[in-house]
Design a protein around this motif. Structure first.
Motif, short mmCIF file in Angstrom:
data_model
loop_
_atom_site.label_atom_id
_atom_site.label_comp_id
_atom_site.label_asym_id
_atom_site.label_seq_id
_atom_site.Cartn_x
_atom_site.Cartn_y
_atom_site.Cartn_z
N HIS A 41 1.33 -6.31 -16.01
CA HIS A 41 0.37 -6.26 -17.39
C HIS A 41 0.54 -5.18 -18.15
N GLU A 42 0.93 -3.93 -17.33
CA GLU A 42 0.94 -2.55 -17.90
C GLU A 42 2.05 -1.86 -17.28
N TYR A 133 4.20 5.09 -8.17
CA TYR A 133 3.99 6.17 -9.17
C TYR A 133 3.70 5.31 -10.47
N CYS A 134 3.93 3.79 -10.62
CA CYS A 134 3.41 3.20 -11.61
C CYS A 134 2.31 2.57 -11.47
N ASP A 135 1.61 2.21 -10.60
CA ASP A 135 0.20 1.67 -10.43
C ASP A 135 -0.65 2.36 -9.55
N GLY A 136 -0.25 3.66 -8.82
CA GLY A 136 -1.23 4.25 -7.88
C GLY A 136 -2.46 4.50 -8.60
N TRP A 137 -2.46 4.98 -9.77
CA TRP A 137 -3.57 5.93 -10.28
C TRP A 137 -4.50 4.80 -10.54
N GLU A 138 -4.17 3.32 -10.92
CA GLU A 138 -5.16 2.24 -10.96
C GLU A 138 -5.80 2.16 -9.90
N ARG A 220 -9.57 -5.56 1.88
CA ARG A 220 -8.82 -4.67 0.98
C ARG A 220 -9.14 -5.05 -0.57
N THR A 221 -8.80 -4.20 -1.50
CA THR A 221 -8.96 -4.62 -2.82
C THR A 221 -7.66 -4.52 -3.59
N GLY A 222 -6.56 -4.13 -2.87
CA GLY A 222 -5.28 -4.05 -3.35
C GLY A 222 -4.44 -3.22 -2.69
N GLY A 223 -3.17 -3.21 -3.27
CA GLY A 223 -2.18 -2.45 -2.57
C GLY A 223 -0.81 -2.41 -2.70
#
Length: 300
Positions: A41-42, A133-138, A220-223
């Protein structure tokens, strides 16, 4: 005859087209419209474009390319490439159209194969990703899982810990992490679970639980997922360029393969993390290689 044909309309191919268009080269860009990041999505990590959707990035890139009259874009897939003379390559599309070009840039990206875990495709691109590196911040500070059937699981776990200290590594029934590495991860409160995964549970693509075959549930909520990557085409068999032990196309610092006139850029070279900005930069380098070689050949 075209100066160059670029196979692939991702960031590497688009940026290669931009550089060659600005160099007044007569080129064609082939984009079959089935990008690897279609589930995303982003996209992140590209300065001035942080958070851009892949479709918006592609649209903006096409607008940039339309400024240069020597660039043509075809929304079709190239199915074969063969050398037809000492100085040209013939390309055929799935529609039967043929094109001749002095140089070819392969920017086809890679094909991802996910672990065989029920529910993983529903979550992938929404709450499970491949690049921290692409999605860790979210996903920062959330309870995360790393699903990994790969020998690089320990390295990936270490990297992910920069974004969340609440991490469980699930190897889906495989004993792939040596005891000393498990002990080291445990010292950093990273748990390794080797039981096979029965399924992933959640709603609208958002992970809620990893359910193991032994009945235990991990909230877990993601990963992240370590995917197996492969080339999406068989051009190596017809062109004969060298590949490495991971299947990546071997190139020099300007994208040249072992076959004169054939260049590669982006994820197809498996040169590093699959980031938008790195692929675009890689495409720029390959375009510089093409333009430099064409220029030197004209003076020889």
């Amino acid at each position: 005859m075209l100066d160059c044909a670029i196979i692939g309309g991702g960031p590497a191919g688009l940026n290669a087209a931009l550089v060659l268009g600005r160099a007044r080269r007569n080129i064609v860009l082939f984009d079959h419209g089935k990008p690897r990041n279609a589930v995303t999505h982003e996209s992140h990590g590209f300065i001035t474009r942080d958070g851009v959707s892949p479709s918006e990035f592609r649209s903006l890139a096409h607008n940039d390319l339309r400024k240069y009259p020597s660039i043509t874009i075809h929304n079709m897939e190239v199915v074969s490439i063969e050398k037809n003379s000492e100085s040209a390559y013939q390309l055929q599309t799935q529609c039967g159209d043929t094109f001749s070009a002095k140089k070819v840039i392969l920017a086809t990206g890679l094909k991802e194969n996910l672990p065989n875990v029920p529910g993983i495709y529903d979550m992938y691109g929404k709450s499970l990703f491949s690049c921290p590196y692409c999605d860790g911040w979210e996903l920062r500070d959330q309870p995360l899982v790393l699903i990994a059937e790969h020998k690089h699981s320990t390295h990936m776990a270490k990297i992910i810990s920069q974004w969340s200290k609440d991490l469980i590594v699930c190897t889906n029934g495989l004993a792939i992490i040596p005891d000393e590495e498990k002990a080291m991860l445990q010292k950093h409160d990273i748990r390794v679970v080797e039981e096979k995964i029965a399924k992933l549970a959640g709603s609208v693509g958002i992970l809620k639980k990893v359910i193991l075959e032994n009945g235990k549930e991990l909230e877990r909520t993601g990963g992240f997922v370590i995917t197996e990557l492969s080339q999406p085409h068989n051009f190596a068999s017809s062109l004969g360029y060298d590949t490495d032990d991971k299947g990546g196309i071997k190139i020099d610092n300007l994208g040249r393969t072992s076959i004169p006139g054939v260049y590669a850029a982006g994820d197809s070279t498996i040169a590093g993390p699959s980031q938008l900005i790195l692929a675009a930069a890689n495409g720029s380098l390959a375009a510089v290689g093409v333009n430099s070689d064409l220029t030197m050949e004209a003076f020889s």
